[in-house]
Design a protein around this motif. Structure first.
Motif, PDB file in Angstrom:
ATOM      1  N   UNK A 182       8.325   6.457   1.562  1.00 30.86           N
ATOM      2  CA  UNK A 182       8.557   5.311   0.754  1.00 30.86           C
ATOM      3  C   UNK A 182       8.782   3.988   0.971  1.00 30.86           C
ATOM      4  N   UNK A 183       8.337   2.974   0.505  1.00 34.21           N
ATOM      5  CA  UNK A 183       8.627   1.611   1.013  1.00 34.21           C
ATOM      6  C   UNK A 183       9.133   0.904  -0.004  1.00 34.21           C
ATOM      7  N   UNK A 184      10.316   0.111   0.380  1.00 32.31           N
ATOM      8  CA  UNK A 184      10.991  -0.695  -0.505  1.00 32.31           C
ATOM      9  C   UNK A 184       9.745  -1.613  -0.966  1.00 32.31           C
ATOM     10  N   UNK A 185       9.798  -1.914  -2.303  1.00 36.08           N
ATOM     11  CA  UNK A 185       8.818  -2.925  -2.619  1.00 36.08           C
ATOM     12  C   UNK A 185       9.307  -3.705  -3.818  1.00 36.08           C
ATOM     13  N   UNK A 186       9.124  -5.097  -3.887  1.00 35.37           N
ATOM     14  CA  UNK A 186       9.628  -5.664  -5.323  1.00 35.37           C
ATOM     15  C   UNK A 186       8.307  -5.468  -6.261  1.00 35.37           C
ATOM     16  N   UNK A 187       8.515  -5.772  -7.452  1.00 36.12           N
ATOM     17  CA  UNK A 187       7.664  -5.380  -8.623  1.00 36.12           C
ATOM     18  C   UNK A 187       6.769  -4.091  -8.561  1.00 36.12           C
ATOM     19  N   UNK A 188       7.442  -3.258  -8.133  1.00 37.91           N
ATOM     20  CA  UNK A 188       6.634  -1.669  -8.344  1.00 37.91           C
ATOM     21  C   UNK A 188       7.133  -1.083  -6.944  1.00 37.91           C
ATOM     22  N   UNK A 189       6.351   0.202  -7.090  1.00 35.92           N
ATOM     23  CA  UNK A 189       6.780   1.084  -5.981  1.00 35.92           C
ATOM     24  C   UNK A 189       5.566   1.232  -5.217  1.00 35.92           C
ATOM     25  N   UNK A 190       5.900   1.539  -3.726  1.00 34.29           N
ATOM     26  CA  UNK A 190       4.746   1.736  -2.732  1.00 34.29           C
ATOM     27  C   UNK A 190       5.350   2.709  -1.878  1.00 34.29           C
ATOM     28  N   UNK A 191       4.170   3.245  -1.181  1.00 29.20           N
ATOM     29  CA  UNK A 191       4.678   4.071   0.308  1.00 29.20           C
ATOM     30  C   UNK A 191       3.589   3.938   1.293  1.00 29.20           C
ATOM     31  N   UNK A 192       4.044   4.291   2.461  1.00 31.61           N
ATOM     32  CA  UNK A 192       3.045   4.179   3.450  1.00 31.61           C
ATOM     33  C   UNK A 192       2.609   5.496   4.059  1.00 31.61           C
ATOM     34  N   UNK A 193       1.312   5.586   4.596  1.00 28.58           N
ATOM     35  CA  UNK A 193       0.971   6.643   5.204  1.00 28.58           C
ATOM     36  C   UNK A 193       0.151   6.446   6.368  1.00 28.58           C
ATOM     37  N   UNK A 194       0.672   6.990   7.473  1.00 30.88           N
ATOM     38  CA  UNK A 194       0.111   6.622   8.726  1.00 30.88           C
ATOM     39  C   UNK A 194      -0.315   8.035   9.397  1.00 30.88           C
ATOM     40  N   UNK A 195      -1.131   7.821  10.464  1.00 33.56           N
ATOM     41  CA  UNK A 195      -1.762   8.955  11.184  1.00 33.56           C
ATOM     42  C   UNK A 195      -0.638   9.391  12.216  1.00 33.56           C
ATOM     43  N   UNK A 196      -0.655  10.786  12.409  1.00 35.05           N
ATOM     44  CA  UNK A 196       0.408  11.072  13.405  1.00 35.05           C
ATOM     45  C   UNK A 196       0.405  10.462  14.679  1.00 35.05           C
ATOM     46  N   UNK A 197      -0.673  10.080  15.158  1.00 34.87           N
ATOM     47  CA  UNK A 197      -0.767   9.270  16.543  1.00 34.87           C
ATOM     48  C   UNK A 197      -0.116   7.978  16.557  1.00 34.87           C
ATOM     49  N   UNK A 198       0.514   7.351  15.084  1.00 37.04           N
ATOM     50  CA  UNK A 198       0.767   5.873  14.949  1.00 37.04           C
ATOM     51  C   UNK A 198       2.087   5.843  15.405  1.00 37.04           C
ATOM     52  N   UNK A 199       2.601   5.781  16.717  1.00 35.19           N
ATOM     53  CA  UNK A 199       3.915   5.647  16.838  1.00 35.19           C
ATOM     54  C   UNK A 199       4.157   4.371  17.676  1.00 35.19           C
ATOM     55  N   UNK A 200       5.308   3.988  17.967  1.00 28.93           N
ATOM     56  CA  UNK A 200       5.887   2.637  18.925  1.00 28.93           C
ATOM     57  C   UNK A 200       5.891   1.827  17.660  1.00 28.93           C
ATOM     58  N   UNK A 201       6.130   0.390  17.873  1.00 29.63           N
ATOM     59  CA  UNK A 201       6.423  -0.455  17.122  1.00 29.63           C
ATOM     60  C   UNK A 201       5.347  -0.837  16.161  1.00 29.63           C
ATOM     61  N   UNK A 202       5.745  -0.601  14.900  1.00 29.62           N
ATOM     62  CA  UNK A 202       4.567  -0.756  13.890  1.00 29.62           C
ATOM     63  C   UNK A 202       4.538  -2.170  13.184  1.00 29.62           C
ATOM     64  N   UNK A 203       3.697  -2.368  12.436  1.00 28.85           N
ATOM     65  CA  UNK A 203       3.527  -3.557  11.661  1.00 28.85           C
ATOM     66  C   UNK A 203       4.594  -3.942  10.677  1.00 28.85           C
ATOM     67  N   UNK A 204       4.929  -5.181  10.459  1.00 32.70           N
ATOM     68  CA  UNK A 204       6.158  -5.551   9.745  1.00 32.70           C
ATOM     69  C   UNK A 204       5.681  -5.422   8.279  1.00 32.70           C
ATOM     70  N   UNK A 205       4.410  -5.583   8.020  1.00 33.12           N
ATOM     71  CA  UNK A 205       3.793  -5.340   6.630  1.00 33.12           C
ATOM     72  C   UNK A 205       2.664  -4.712   6.627  1.00 33.12           C
ATOM     73  N   UNK A 206       2.872  -3.098   6.827  1.00 33.53           N
ATOM     74  CA  UNK A 206       1.573  -2.344   6.850  1.00 33.53           C
ATOM     75  C   UNK A 206       0.931  -2.291   5.507  1.00 33.53           C
ATOM     76  N   UNK A 207      -0.281  -1.753   5.694  1.00 35.01           N
ATOM     77  CA  UNK A 207      -1.165  -1.610   4.400  1.00 35.01           C
ATOM     78  C   UNK A 207      -0.225  -0.368   3.644  1.00 35.01           C
ATOM     79  N   UNK A 208      -0.221  -0.512   2.287  1.00 36.04           N
ATOM     80  CA  UNK A 208       0.695   0.549   1.378  1.00 36.04           C
ATOM     81  C   UNK A 208      -0.390   0.967   0.311  1.00 36.04           C
TER      82      UNK A 208
END
Length: 193
Positions: free
Chosen positions: A13-39
């Motif tokens: 679950x991703x903190x979001x203003x104006x509504x709820x959102x969450x992030x889903x990533x592949x298991x291989x997505x590790x390391x430093x992520x994006x500051x604003x990933x697709x939600x």
């Protein structure tokens, strides 16, 4: 639950203003992520739970303070932009929906619990409520299926545990739970009754 995972993806679950959102990533997505990933951002209020389907690693359900349960079909290659259109809307609770639990042996069956003191069993393919379990006198804090899917147990703020046959509306058994003020959860022991 703030996060969940399937065999291919993990989500949080991703903190979001104006509504709820969450992030889903592949298991291989590790390391430093994006500051604003697709939600996944289709709720109008805070998301309270997400659960991946045990039958399809790209199907995830979300529940929210907006009284809705939404089913999302995620792309196998991962999100490249925000997703706002759900694959199915499960509408019927009158208060915020706090918990979700996929049936362990029947595809497309999802249980939701809400502060309207109801457990609803959904056919997520059609978005219809198949069973509504009543009998709770306070907020349901957790709901869990037995490993074969024949029974369901709930823990409630009224300090009671209730055992259900999900094909019926009334509890089979009811017990006094913990006396403390902290929230409680109920689970079935692995490979036990």
């Amino acid at each position: 639950n703030l996060l969940d995972a399937s065999t291919k993806l993990w989500g949080c679950i991703w903190e979001a203003g104006g509504g709820g959102s969450f992030v889903a990533k592949k298991h291989g997505a590790f390391g430093k992520g994006e500051a604003n990933p697709p939600k996944i951002a289709g709720h109008k209020a805070t998301i309270l739970d997400i659960k991946f389907s045990p039958f399809n690693p790209y199907i995830v359900a979300s529940s929210s303070e907006d009284c809705m349960v939404k089913i999302w079909s995620l792309p196998e290659d991962g999100l490249t932009e925000d997703m706002t259109e759900e694959a199915q809307l499960c509408k019927g609770h009158k208060r915020k929906v706090g918990g979700l639990s996929w049936h362990p042996t029947a595809d497309n069956v999802l249980a939701s619990t809400a502060t309207d003191y109801l457990v609803k069993l959904w056919d997520v393919e059609t978005g219809d409520v198949k069973t509504e379990i009543k009998g709770h006198s306070n907020i349901i804090q957790s709901a869990a299926w037995s490993h074969d899917g024949a029974l369901m147990i709930t823990a409630s703020k009224d300090k009671k545990l209730r055992l259900f046959d999900p094909r019926q509306q009334d509890s089979l058994q009811e017990w006094k739970s913990h006396d403390g003020i902290k929230g409680s959860r109920a689970l079935f022991a692995p490979e036990g009754n």
